[in-house]
Scaffold this motif. Structure first.
Motif, mmCIF file in Angstrom:
data_model
loop_
_atom_site.group_PDB
_atom_site.id
_atom_site.type_symbol
_atom_site.label_atom_id
_atom_site.label_comp_id
_atom_site.label_asym_id
_atom_site.label_seq_id
_atom_site.Cartn_x
_atom_site.Cartn_y
_atom_site.Cartn_z
ATOM 1 N N GLY A 104 0.816 -1.212 0.000
ATOM 2 C CA GLY A 104 0.000 0.000 0.000
ATOM 3 C C GLY A 104 0.846 1.257 0.000
ATOM 4 O O GLY A 104 0.541 2.230 -0.699
ATOM 5 N N THR A 105 1.932 1.242 0.755
ATOM 6 C CA THR A 105 2.830 2.401 0.794
ATOM 7 C C THR A 105 3.521 2.601 -0.550
ATOM 8 O O THR A 105 3.611 3.725 -1.051
ATOM 9 C CB THR A 105 3.883 2.213 1.903
ATOM 10 N N ILE A 106 3.979 1.514 -1.150
ATOM 11 C CA ILE A 106 4.633 1.612 -2.459
ATOM 12 C C ILE A 106 3.650 2.118 -3.512
ATOM 13 O O ILE A 106 3.982 2.985 -4.327
ATOM 14 C CB ILE A 106 5.234 0.250 -2.863
ATOM 15 N N ALA A 107 2.428 1.597 -3.505
ATOM 16 C CA ALA A 107 1.423 2.042 -4.474
ATOM 17 C C ALA A 107 1.080 3.514 -4.269
ATOM 18 O O ALA A 107 0.915 4.265 -5.243
ATOM 19 C CB ALA A 107 0.159 1.182 -4.350
ATOM 20 N N THR A 108 0.989 3.940 -3.013
ATOM 21 C CA THR A 108 0.694 5.347 -2.740
ATOM 22 C C THR A 108 1.813 6.238 -3.265
ATOM 23 O O THR A 108 1.554 7.279 -3.882
ATOM 24 C CB THR A 108 0.491 5.569 -1.228
#
Length: 144
Positions: A104-108
Motif C-alpha cells: 500500500g505504501t509503495i502504491a501510494t
C-alpha cells in the motif's frame, strides 16, 4: 462570499480532484490497457504505464485550484483518500486487492510521484507567469 471561504472551497476541490484521479487513472488505464486481454496481473502492469499522464494532469488541475505548502499537503491527503477509494471500489466490485502495508505504501508513492510532478509544474508555471506579468517585459527570462 469571503476570500477565506473561497480558499477553503478551492482546497476541498483540490482534494477531490486528487482523490478521484487515483481510481480513474488506475481503472481507466486498466480499461485502455486490458481491452483485448481481459483484466489480469499482466494487464494491470500495462495500466501502470497509462496512469502517470492522467495523474500529472490531475496534479496540474490541483495546482490551478490551490497553492503553497498547504496546497501540496491537500494533494497528498487527496492521494491517500484516492488509494482508499481504490481499495473500497475493488471490495465493492467483489475482487478485493491483496494489500499489505508495504504494498500500500509503495502504491501510494507510485501514484503520488506523478501527481506531485504535475502540482510542481503547475505552481512553477503560475510563478513564471506572475513574474512575467509583474515585470512588464515581453520576455519572461529577463524578468527580475
Amino acid at each position: 462570499m469571503t476570500h477565506e471561504r473561497l480558499d477553503v472551497a478551492r482546497d476541498l476541490a483540490a482534494i477531490v480532484v486528487a482523490a478521484l484521479a487515483c481510481p480513474l487513472a488506475l481503472f481507466g488505464g486498466a480499461l485502455l490497457g486490458c481491452a483485448t486481454q481481459g483484466f489480469n496481473a499482466t494487464c494491470a502492469m500495462s495500466a501502470i504505464v497509462v496512469a502517470p499522464p492522467a495523474l500529472i494532469a490531475a496534479g496540474l488541475i490541483a495546482a490551478a485550484l490551490t497553492r503553497g505548502f498547504w496546497g501540496y499537503i491537500w494533494v497528498v491527503i487527496g492521494v491517500v483518500v484516492g488509494m482508499a477509494l481504490i481499495f473500497i471500489l475493488t471490495f465493492v466490485g467483489g475482487k478485493l486487492l491483496p494489500i499489505d502495508p508495504a504494498t500500500g505504501t509503495i502504491a501510494t508513492m507510485w501514484f503520488l510521484a506523478p501527481m506531485s510532478a504535475g502540482y510542481l509544474l503547475g505552481r512553477g508555471a503560475a510563478w513564471f507567469i506572475r513574474a512575467w506579468r509583474r515585470s512588464g517585459d515581453k520576455d519572461p527570462k529577463t524578468a527580475s
